[in-house]
Scaffold this motif. Structure first.
Motif, PDB file in Angstrom:
ATOM      1  N   GLU A  39      -7.448   5.348   7.056  1.00  0.00           N
ATOM      2  CA  GLU A  39      -7.345   4.739   8.389  1.00  0.00           C
ATOM      3  C   GLU A  39      -6.235   3.694   8.406  1.00  0.00           C
ATOM      4  OE1 GLU A  39      -8.220   4.095  12.386  1.00  0.00           O
ATOM      5  OE2 GLU A  39      -9.147   5.617  11.081  1.00  0.00           O
ATOM      6  N   ARG A  40      -6.166   2.888   7.364  1.00  0.00           N
ATOM      7  CA  ARG A  40      -5.123   1.857   7.304  1.00  0.00           C
ATOM      8  C   ARG A  40      -3.722   2.466   7.211  1.00  0.00           C
ATOM      9  NH1 ARG A  40      -7.305  -3.048   3.349  1.00  0.00           N
ATOM     10  NH2 ARG A  40      -9.207  -3.520   4.525  1.00  0.00           N
ATOM     11  N   LEU A  41      -3.639   3.661   6.649  1.00  0.00           N
ATOM     12  CA  LEU A  41      -2.338   4.321   6.476  1.00  0.00           C
ATOM     13  C   LEU A  41      -1.978   5.233   7.653  1.00  0.00           C
ATOM     14  CD1 LEU A  41      -2.654   5.270   2.696  1.00  0.00           C
ATOM     15  CD2 LEU A  41      -1.192   3.480   3.660  1.00  0.00           C
ATOM     16  N   GLY A  42      -2.818   5.236   8.677  1.00  0.00           N
ATOM     17  CA  GLY A  42      -2.542   6.081   9.832  1.00  0.00           C
ATOM     18  C   GLY A  42      -3.095   7.488   9.705  1.00  0.00           C
ATOM     19  N   ASN A  43      -4.114   7.657   8.855  1.00  0.00           N
ATOM     20  CA  ASN A  43      -4.778   8.950   8.661  1.00  0.00           C
ATOM     21  C   ASN A  43      -3.798  10.086   8.317  1.00  0.00           C
ATOM     22  OD1 ASN A  43      -7.584   8.199   9.114  1.00  0.00           O
ATOM     23  ND2 ASN A  43      -6.991   7.867  11.248  1.00  0.00           N
ATOM     24  N   PRO A  44      -3.066   9.943   7.233  1.00  0.00           N
ATOM     25  CA  PRO A  44      -2.112  10.988   6.850  1.00  0.00           C
ATOM     26  C   PRO A  44      -2.753  12.320   6.513  1.00  0.00           C
ATOM     27  CG  PRO A  44      -2.382   9.383   5.075  1.00  0.00           C
ATOM     28  CD  PRO A  44      -3.047   8.808   6.285  1.00  0.00           C
ATOM     29  N   HIS A  45      -4.030  12.315   6.124  1.00  0.00           N
ATOM     30  CA  HIS A  45      -4.710  13.575   5.785  1.00  0.00           C
ATOM     31  C   HIS A  45      -4.889  14.477   6.997  1.00  0.00           C
ATOM     32  CE1 HIS A  45      -7.780  10.878   7.262  1.00  0.00           C
ATOM     33  NE2 HIS A  45      -8.708  11.813   7.235  1.00  0.00           N
ATOM     34  N   ARG A  46      -4.657  13.945   8.190  1.00  0.00           N
ATOM     35  CA  ARG A  46      -4.726  14.747   9.408  1.00  0.00           C
ATOM     36  C   ARG A  46      -3.348  15.240   9.854  1.00  0.00           C
ATOM     37  NH1 ARG A  46      -8.801  10.481  12.434  1.00  0.00           N
ATOM     38  NH2 ARG A  46     -10.648  10.945  11.160  1.00  0.00           N
ATOM     39  N   LYS A  47      -2.335  14.980   9.058  1.00  0.00           N
ATOM     40  CA  LYS A  47      -0.956  15.349   9.415  1.00  0.00           C
ATOM     41  C   LYS A  47      -0.323  16.222   8.341  1.00  0.00           C
ATOM     42  CE  LYS A  47      -0.690  10.746  11.512  1.00  0.00           C
ATOM     43  NZ  LYS A  47      -0.063   9.403  11.442  1.00  0.00           N
ATOM     44  N   GLU A 117      -5.628  -3.531  -0.167  1.00  0.00           N
ATOM     45  CA  GLU A 117      -6.161  -4.850  -0.531  1.00  0.00           C
ATOM     46  C   GLU A 117      -7.506  -5.106   0.159  1.00  0.00           C
ATOM     47  OE1 GLU A 117      -5.200  -7.131  -2.657  1.00  0.00           O
ATOM     48  OE2 GLU A 117      -3.455  -5.977  -3.335  1.00  0.00           O
ATOM     49  N   GLY A 118      -8.474  -5.527  -0.647  1.00  0.00           N
ATOM     50  CA  GLY A 118      -9.799  -5.846  -0.118  1.00  0.00           C
ATOM     51  C   GLY A 118     -10.764  -4.682  -0.055  1.00  0.00           C
ATOM     52  N   LEU A 119     -10.264  -3.458  -0.252  1.00  0.00           N
ATOM     53  CA  LEU A 119     -11.147  -2.289  -0.179  1.00  0.00           C
ATOM     54  C   LEU A 119     -11.794  -1.950  -1.527  1.00  0.00           C
ATOM     55  CD1 LEU A 119      -9.125   0.170   2.106  1.00  0.00           C
ATOM     56  CD2 LEU A 119     -11.130  -1.200   2.713  1.00  0.00           C
ATOM     57  N   GLY A 120     -11.180  -2.395  -2.625  1.00  0.00           N
ATOM     58  CA  GLY A 120     -11.716  -2.068  -3.947  1.00  0.00           C
ATOM     59  C   GLY A 120     -11.643  -0.601  -4.296  1.00  0.00           C
ATOM     60  N   PRO A 121     -10.520   0.066  -4.033  1.00  0.00           N
ATOM     61  CA  PRO A 121     -10.447   1.503  -4.322  1.00  0.00           C
ATOM     62  C   PRO A 121     -10.303   1.758  -5.820  1.00  0.00           C
ATOM     63  CG  PRO A 121      -8.291   0.713  -3.663  1.00  0.00           C
ATOM     64  CD  PRO A 121      -9.228  -0.452  -3.517  1.00  0.00           C
ATOM     65  N   SER A 122     -10.549   2.985  -6.218  1.00  0.00           N
ATOM     66  CA  SER A 122     -10.346   3.398  -7.602  1.00  0.00           C
ATOM     67  C   SER A 122      -8.907   3.877  -7.796  1.00  0.00           C
ATOM     68  CB  SER A 122     -11.308   4.538  -7.954  1.00  0.00           C
ATOM     69  OG  SER A 122     -10.949   5.725  -7.247  1.00  0.00           O
ATOM     70  N   PHE A 123      -8.531   4.046  -9.044  1.00  0.00           N
ATOM     71  CA  PHE A 123      -7.231   4.612  -9.409  1.00  0.00           C
ATOM     72  C   PHE A 123      -6.998   5.929  -8.678  1.00  0.00           C
ATOM     73  CE2 PHE A 123      -5.218   7.834 -12.094  1.00  0.00           C
ATOM     74  CZ  PHE A 123      -4.012   7.252 -12.454  1.00  0.00           C
ATOM     75  N   PHE A 124      -7.989   6.815  -8.698  1.00  0.00           N
ATOM     76  CA  PHE A 124      -7.801   8.138  -8.120  1.00  0.00           C
ATOM     77  C   PHE A 124      -7.743   8.082  -6.603  1.00  0.00           C
ATOM     78  CE2 PHE A 124      -9.122  12.543  -7.017  1.00  0.00           C
ATOM     79  CZ  PHE A 124      -8.106  13.211  -7.670  1.00  0.00           C
ATOM     80  N   GLU A 125      -8.511   7.199  -5.991  1.00  0.00           N
ATOM     81  CA  GLU A 125      -8.451   7.078  -4.535  1.00  0.00           C
ATOM     82  C   GLU A 125      -7.070   6.626  -4.076  1.00  0.00           C
ATOM     83  OE1 GLU A 125     -13.124   6.077  -3.458  1.00  0.00           O
ATOM     84  OE2 GLU A 125     -11.846   4.505  -4.288  1.00  0.00           O
ATOM     85  N   VAL A 126      -6.480   5.679  -4.793  1.00  0.00           N
ATOM     86  CA  VAL A 126      -5.120   5.239  -4.443  1.00  0.00           C
ATOM     87  C   VAL A 126      -4.127   6.370  -4.668  1.00  0.00           C
ATOM     88  CG1 VAL A 126      -3.227   3.699  -5.132  1.00  0.00           C
ATOM     89  CG2 VAL A 126      -5.539   2.788  -4.835  1.00  0.00           C
ATOM     90  N   THR A 127      -4.308   7.111  -5.759  1.00  0.00           N
ATOM     91  CA  THR A 127      -3.391   8.211  -6.065  1.00  0.00           C
ATOM     92  C   THR A 127      -3.423   9.281  -4.977  1.00  0.00           C
ATOM     93  OG1 THR A 127      -3.575   7.848  -8.454  1.00  0.00           O
ATOM     94  CG2 THR A 127      -2.876  10.035  -7.726  1.00  0.00           C
ATOM     95  N   ILE A 128      -4.603   9.671  -4.555  1.00  0.00           N
ATOM     96  CA  ILE A 128      -4.717  10.700  -3.514  1.00  0.00           C
ATOM     97  C   ILE A 128      -4.210  10.172  -2.178  1.00  0.00           C
ATOM     98  CG2 ILE A 128      -6.369  12.063  -2.172  1.00  0.00           C
ATOM     99  CD1 ILE A 128      -5.627  13.145  -4.988  1.00  0.00           C
ATOM    100  N   ALA A 129      -4.507   8.931  -1.879  1.00  0.00           N
ATOM    101  CA  ALA A 129      -3.974   8.354  -0.645  1.00  0.00           C
ATOM    102  C   ALA A 129      -2.448   8.367  -0.670  1.00  0.00           C
ATOM    103  CB  ALA A 129      -4.494   6.924  -0.470  1.00  0.00           C
ATOM    104  N   ALA A 130      -1.867   8.039  -1.828  1.00  0.00           N
ATOM    105  CA  ALA A 130      -0.411   8.044  -1.947  1.00  0.00           C
ATOM    106  C   ALA A 130       0.150   9.445  -1.778  1.00  0.00           C
ATOM    107  CB  ALA A 130       0.003   7.460  -3.295  1.00  0.00           C
ATOM    108  N   ALA A 131      -0.502  10.412  -2.396  1.00  0.00           N
ATOM    109  CA  ALA A 131      -0.031  11.794  -2.286  1.00  0.00           C
ATOM    110  C   ALA A 131      -0.077  12.267  -0.837  1.00  0.00           C
ATOM    111  CB  ALA A 131      -0.871  12.702  -3.175  1.00  0.00           C
ATOM    112  N   PHE A 132      -1.196  12.073  -0.168  1.00  0.00           N
ATOM    113  CA  PHE A 132      -1.324  12.531   1.214  1.00  0.00           C
ATOM    114  C   PHE A 132      -0.365  11.778   2.141  1.00  0.00           C
ATOM    115  CE2 PHE A 132      -6.010  14.152   0.781  1.00  0.00           C
ATOM    116  CZ  PHE A 132      -5.560  15.144  -0.066  1.00  0.00           C
TER     117      PHE A 132
END
Length: 429
Positions: A39-47, A117-132
């Motif tokens: 959501e913070r990144l503009g929902n790239p998984h929908r694009k 920041e503030g969400l406490g994501p895991s390594f893999f969650e950040v990685t997938i968010a970056a990829a998408f």
């Protein structure tokens, strides 16, 4: 222990250091964090272009490699995210056919980490968010996405039905039991049913779902999950078929060429990839491209014959094979590849079954040398029985082999496989 990676580029290393500082969630299950980050990144998984989403215990990376090769053989541009990386973190993000370069990776990770920041994501969650996020900003014809672990609560499962062209489930087995078999109400209790339940968590309403799972228990569980999600289940043995010679469905037969990936088990992975393409309508791929792609597919450290390099030269002319397999199912697949005895150089994380490869190989182990897995807690030689010899590293293990012509197999960990590729200067590209 996670491998956060190292980089010669200080800009990338600065972001990898931030990644390594993330806490690993203990007992946190769910998709809330990855959804909030999206959501913070503009929902790239929908694009994204149409996604081929692949889960499984063994072979899911190979299925992704076949999918990518067939799509590219048809002239398609393809985004790919797989895990883990072997040598460089960049391997996790392939944009329109090319691994992300250091400059783009540093900027991408900084942007996503700042947003998290503030969400406490895991390594893999950040990685997938970056990829998408990267995929959403570069045009392509298709995406190939490999599940990290499980499926139901894997970060890749933030994908919604509208984004997915087909879902595939590769071979199933017991692995990551601490996480995938964690007690929970309302889930199957039998271990293989639970594994199938977790992997089938990627099923989506109205989206083709295909699996090469064996055994009545996982097959039944996948059918149950498919029915609950209203996915379009195309069943092996009813809707499509394969054997060592080729693949067949109602649209006809496709003869297998000499597959680009070695090992008898790769026929199943190839067939699943073909079935995923043939049972979806969003990304057309010709029969000729399917055949060409099956022959051209490459996937490092999966029954890979190493080329001439600084590491293999220490083996005195022997053939050196490399495989990252580390569980019993992988051990059986590796064993089917070898008719003769091999010198086994083994390194395994201490949370893996030390007999996973030894038992399937049986009397085909001519010598056993145990090495540590660099940067990770690994089994000592004593865990593998009285015949195991110790070596400080891969170089020493190869130098101390008996004088004969029998092949060498380096196996037991993808982290060890990455070290072998680095030492032999065969960096995945």
């Amino acid at each position: 222990m996670l491998d956060f990676g190292r980089s010669d580029d200080p800009r990338v290393q600065a972001q990898l250091d931030r990644l390594s500082a993330l806490s690993v969630p203990q007992g946190r299950f769910g998709l809330e964090t990855i959804r909030a980050l999206m959501e913070r990144l503009g929902n790239p998984h929908r694009k994204l272009p149409p996604v081929f989403h692949v889960a499984g215990t063994n072979g899911k990376g190979s299925v992704c490699a076949f999918l990518r090769a067939m799509l590219e053989a048809d002239g398609k541009s393809v985004h790919v995210t797989t895990s883990p990386h072997l040598v460089r973190y960049n391997e996790r993000i392939r944009i329109a056919g090319e691994l992300i370069d250091d400059a783009a990776l540093a900027e991408l990770l900084e942007e996503v980490l700042d947003a998290s920041e503030g969400l406490g994501p895991s390594f893999f969650e950040v990685t997938i968010a970056a990829a998408f996020f990267a995929f959403s900003r570069t045009p392509a014809d298709a995406c190939v996405v490999e599940v990290g672990m499980g499926g139901r609560f894997d970060a890749t499962n933030v994908l919604e039905p509208e984004a997915v062209a087909a879902c595939g489930i590769a071979a199933l087995g017991l692995d990551h039991e601490k996480f995938l078999l964690a007690p929970e109400d309302g889930v199957p209790k039998e271990p293989m049913a639970r594994i199938a339940f977790e992997k089938a968590g990627i099923a989506k309403r109205g989206v083709p779902l295909l699996s090469i799972s064996e055994g009545s228990i996982p097959k039944k569980q996948i059918q149950i999950c498919s029915a609950k999600t209203a996915s379009l289940l195309f069943r092996l043995g009813r809707d499509w078929h394969y054997n060592s010679a080729g693949y067949k469905d109602e649209r006809g037969q496709i003869d297998f060429p000499r597959l680009g990936l070695k090992g008898q088990h790769q026929t199943g992975n190839a067939a699943l990839a073909v079935a995923m393409l043939r049972h979806q309508e969003r990304v057309p791929v010709s029969r000729e491209a399917i055949t060409k792609g099956l022959a051209k597919a490459r996937w490092p450290a999966r029954m890979q014959r190493l080329g001439d390099g600084l590491l293999t030269r220490l083996a005195s002319g022997r053939t050196v094979w490399l495989d990252g397999g580390h569980n019993p199912s992988a051990g059986k697949a590796i064993a089917r590849h070898f008719d003769e005895t091999v010198h086994l150089i083994l390194g395994m994380l201490d949370n893996k079954n030390p007999r996973a490869l030894l038992d399937p190989l049986g009397d085909r182990v001519r010598s056993l040398t145990v090495v540590p897995v660099p940067g990770h807690a690994s089994h000592p030689p004593s865990a593998f029985g009285p015949d195991a010899r110790a070596a400080a590293d891969l170089e020493e293990a190869l130098l101390r082999l008996p004088s004969d012509d029998f092949p060498v197999l380096i196996a037991g960990s993808l982290y060890l496989a990455g070290e072998a590729l680095r030492l032999n200067d065969e960096i995945p590209d």
